[in-house]
Design an enzyme around this catalytic site. Structure first.
Site, PDB file in Angstrom:
ATOM      1  N   ARG A   1       4.153  16.017 -23.796  1.00 53.67           N
ATOM      2  CA  ARG A   1       3.106  15.456 -24.256  1.00 53.67           C
ATOM      3  C   ARG A   1       3.198  15.055 -25.738  1.00 53.67           C
ATOM      4  O   ARG A   1       4.059  15.579 -26.305  1.00 53.67           O
ATOM      5  CB  ARG A   1       1.822  16.570 -24.156  1.00 53.67           C
ATOM      6  CG  ARG A   1       1.260  16.758 -22.699  1.00 53.67           C
ATOM      7  CD  ARG A   1       0.117  17.696 -22.610  1.00 53.67           C
ATOM      8  NE  ARG A   1      -0.856  17.224 -23.513  1.00 53.67           N
ATOM      9  CZ  ARG A   1      -1.496  17.961 -24.532  1.00 53.67           C
ATOM     10  NH1 ARG A   1      -0.975  19.267 -24.497  1.00 53.67           N
ATOM     11  NH2 ARG A   1      -2.470  17.793 -25.061  1.00 53.67           N
TER      12      ARG A   1
ATOM     13  N   LYS B   1       6.282  29.007 -23.632  1.00 51.69           N
ATOM     14  CA  LYS B   1       5.974  27.948 -22.919  1.00 51.69           C
ATOM     15  C   LYS B   1       6.783  28.178 -21.610  1.00 51.69           C
ATOM     16  O   LYS B   1       7.759  28.192 -21.555  1.00 51.69           O
ATOM     17  CB  LYS B   1       6.332  26.748 -23.539  1.00 51.69           C
ATOM     18  CG  LYS B   1       5.953  25.615 -22.852  1.00 51.69           C
ATOM     19  CD  LYS B   1       4.768  24.695 -23.115  1.00 51.69           C
ATOM     20  CE  LYS B   1       4.769  23.235 -22.480  1.00 51.69           C
ATOM     21  NZ  LYS B   1       3.760  22.654 -23.250  1.00 51.69           N
TER      22      LYS B   1
ATOM     23  N   ARG C   1      -3.507  24.986 -32.533  1.00 46.38           N
ATOM     24  CA  ARG C   1      -2.481  26.112 -32.992  1.00 46.38           C
ATOM     25  C   ARG C   1      -3.219  27.466 -33.190  1.00 46.38           C
ATOM     26  O   ARG C   1      -4.209  27.239 -33.858  1.00 46.38           O
ATOM     27  CB  ARG C   1      -1.575  25.820 -34.162  1.00 46.38           C
ATOM     28  CG  ARG C   1      -0.799  24.606 -34.082  1.00 46.38           C
ATOM     29  CD  ARG C   1       0.617  24.960 -34.314  1.00 46.38           C
ATOM     30  NE  ARG C   1       1.306  23.768 -34.228  1.00 46.38           N
ATOM     31  CZ  ARG C   1       1.664  22.683 -35.280  1.00 46.38           C
ATOM     32  NH1 ARG C   1       1.425  23.197 -36.506  1.00 46.38           N
ATOM     33  NH2 ARG C   1       2.276  21.869 -34.990  1.00 46.38           N
TER      34      ARG C   1
HETATM   35  C1  BTN Z   1       4.302  18.957 -22.217  1.00 45.80           C
HETATM   36  O1  BTN Z   1       4.602  18.470 -23.156  1.00 45.80           O
HETATM   37  O2  BTN Z   1       3.865  20.166 -22.039  1.00 45.80           O
HETATM   38  C2  BTN Z   1       4.340  18.219 -20.917  1.00 45.80           C
HETATM   39  C3  BTN Z   1       5.640  18.040 -20.219  1.00 45.80           C
HETATM   40  C4  BTN Z   1       5.680  17.488 -18.917  1.00 45.80           C
HETATM   41  C5  BTN Z   1       7.213  17.474 -18.236  1.00 45.80           C
HETATM   42  C6  BTN Z   1       7.006  16.908 -17.158  1.00 45.80           C
HETATM   43  S1  BTN Z   1       8.911  17.040 -16.275  1.00 45.80           S
HETATM   44  C7  BTN Z   1       8.304  16.043 -14.801  1.00 45.80           C
HETATM   45  C8  BTN Z   1       7.569  14.836 -15.437  1.00 45.80           C
HETATM   46  N1  BTN Z   1       8.444  13.822 -16.057  1.00 45.80           N
HETATM   47  C9  BTN Z   1       8.413  13.703 -17.408  1.00 45.80           C
HETATM   48  O3  BTN Z   1       9.239  13.041 -17.908  1.00 45.80           O
HETATM   49  N2  BTN Z   1       7.578  14.564 -17.768  1.00 45.80           N
HETATM   50  C10 BTN Z   1       6.827  15.442 -16.985  1.00 45.80           C
END
Ligand code: BTN
Length: 327
Positions: A123, A188, A323
């Site tokens: 994100r 996380k 945060r």
């Molecule tokens: C975050 O930042 O919390 C979101 C992460 C999301 C990762 C997943 S892995 C499968 C899909 N493909 C990506 O490039 N991102 C999401």
């Protein structure tokens, strides 16, 4: 031409395979095998041991994803709704891949999984660290008849599905930091990235990306993660069957997605039980300023309720990042 994939599949058992055996198996010379081994080390960041008289062995065995195993674990309802299950060894990003397809021509329930993402997306423009055969990188295309504006809380509902799958593995203490960061003891564990396209009045095509840390290799790859993190095998102190887990995540996602819009209220109540911010003092980061506030929970549309200087304000995901303040 022998593919790196084919050689990795043979080496996945973690046992020694001699250059002669591999050469005979694939009908190529030992020198050709040696070249492929080099490429595997470079392209997949895998460590291979080469021992004279024994051959090549991976540092540790790999539990590779297998479309048949995943499908066999799925519920019959999910199997009916699964329009495609695509498995990639190597991809830039499963979300980007699905977004590049013409979302109106592929059917809802299209699932893409990858063993490795070369540029996994997180994100807010962040990178999602995605080493080979270690974790889960999954994206689903789902089509809703509703307008995009009616699906404002979808990313929260997806978090409910992922938490259900994690709890089913026996993970306690898992919660959600608004809107959809999945944390275990403030570290996380999983992340969700939603990308939505649609006409003003619907339908809406949504690409739902889920990344779950299962067995992050303890090397320099993990050092690239810019926040405290954890993986399932560390929490549970045992090996996890990634194929069974993938199936569980797909099942739980489809269960939640098919229940929308009818069951949104009960799903939002479930999210509220997982809310790790409610009652906490937080810093609210806008593009141009930071304010201090108290998190009060969420509204039905998924926006975050905050108390700032005696007044309640609502924030939508994408506008801010939150945060938790150290107590
Ligand atoms: C975050 O930042 O919390 C979101 C992460 C999301 C990762 C997943 S892995 C499968 C899909 N493909 C990506 O490039 N991102 C999401």
């Amino acid at each position: 031409m022998v593919s790196e994939q084919a050689v990795i599949k043979v080496l996945a058992d973690g046992k020694y395979h001699s250059g002669t055996e591999l050469g005979e198996h694939f009908g190529v010379s030992r020198a050709a095998i040696a070249k492929i081994i080099d490429k595997i080390e470079q392209n997949y960041n895998l460590t291979l041991f080469a021992v004279k008289g024994k051959g090549y062995r991976l540092q540790y065995p790999l539990d590779l994803l297998d479309a048949d195993k995943i499908t066999n674990h799925l519920s019959s309802q999910t199997r009916l709704e699964l329009s495609n299950l695509e498995l990639h060894f190597d991809i830039d990003s499963t979300n980007r891949y699905l977004n590049q397809k013409n979302n109106n021509t592929i059917s809802s329930g299209y699932v893409v999984l990858a063993e490795q993402q070369k540029s996994g997306q997180g994100r807010r423009g962040r990178t999602w660290v995605s080493p080979f055969a270690a974790n889960i990188y999954l994206s689903v295309l789902w089509r809703f008849q509703s307008a995009p504006a009616e699906l404002g809380n979808l990313s929260l509902l997806v978090a409910v599905a992922v938490v259900r799958a994690l709890k089913q593995q026996g993970i306690e203490d898992v919660g959600v930091k608004w809107p959809n960061d999945i944390l275990w003891q403030n570290k996380k564990l999983a992340g969700i990235l939603l990308e939505m396209r649609g006409e003003m009045s619907g339908p809406s095509n949504v690409v739902i990306g889920v990344g779950i840390n299962v067995a992050m290799p303890g090397d320099k790859v993990a050092n690239d993660i810019d926040q405290p993190w954890i993986d399932i095998e560390t929490i549970l102190n045992k090996k996890v069957d990634r194929n069974a887990l993938c199936a569980r995540v797909i099942d739980d996602l489809f269960t939640v997605l098919r229940a929308i819009p009818g069951k949104q209220e009960s799903l939002m109540r479930e999210w509220q039980q997982l809310d790790m911010l409610k009652g906490q003092q937080v810093d609210v980061l806008f593009a141009d300023r930071v304010i201090e506030a108290k998190a009060l929970g969420i509204n039905q549309d998924g926006s975050l309720r905050l108390l700032h200087k005696g007044k309640e304000i609502d924030c939508h995901s994408g506008e801010v990042s939150i945060r938790r303040r150290e107590q």
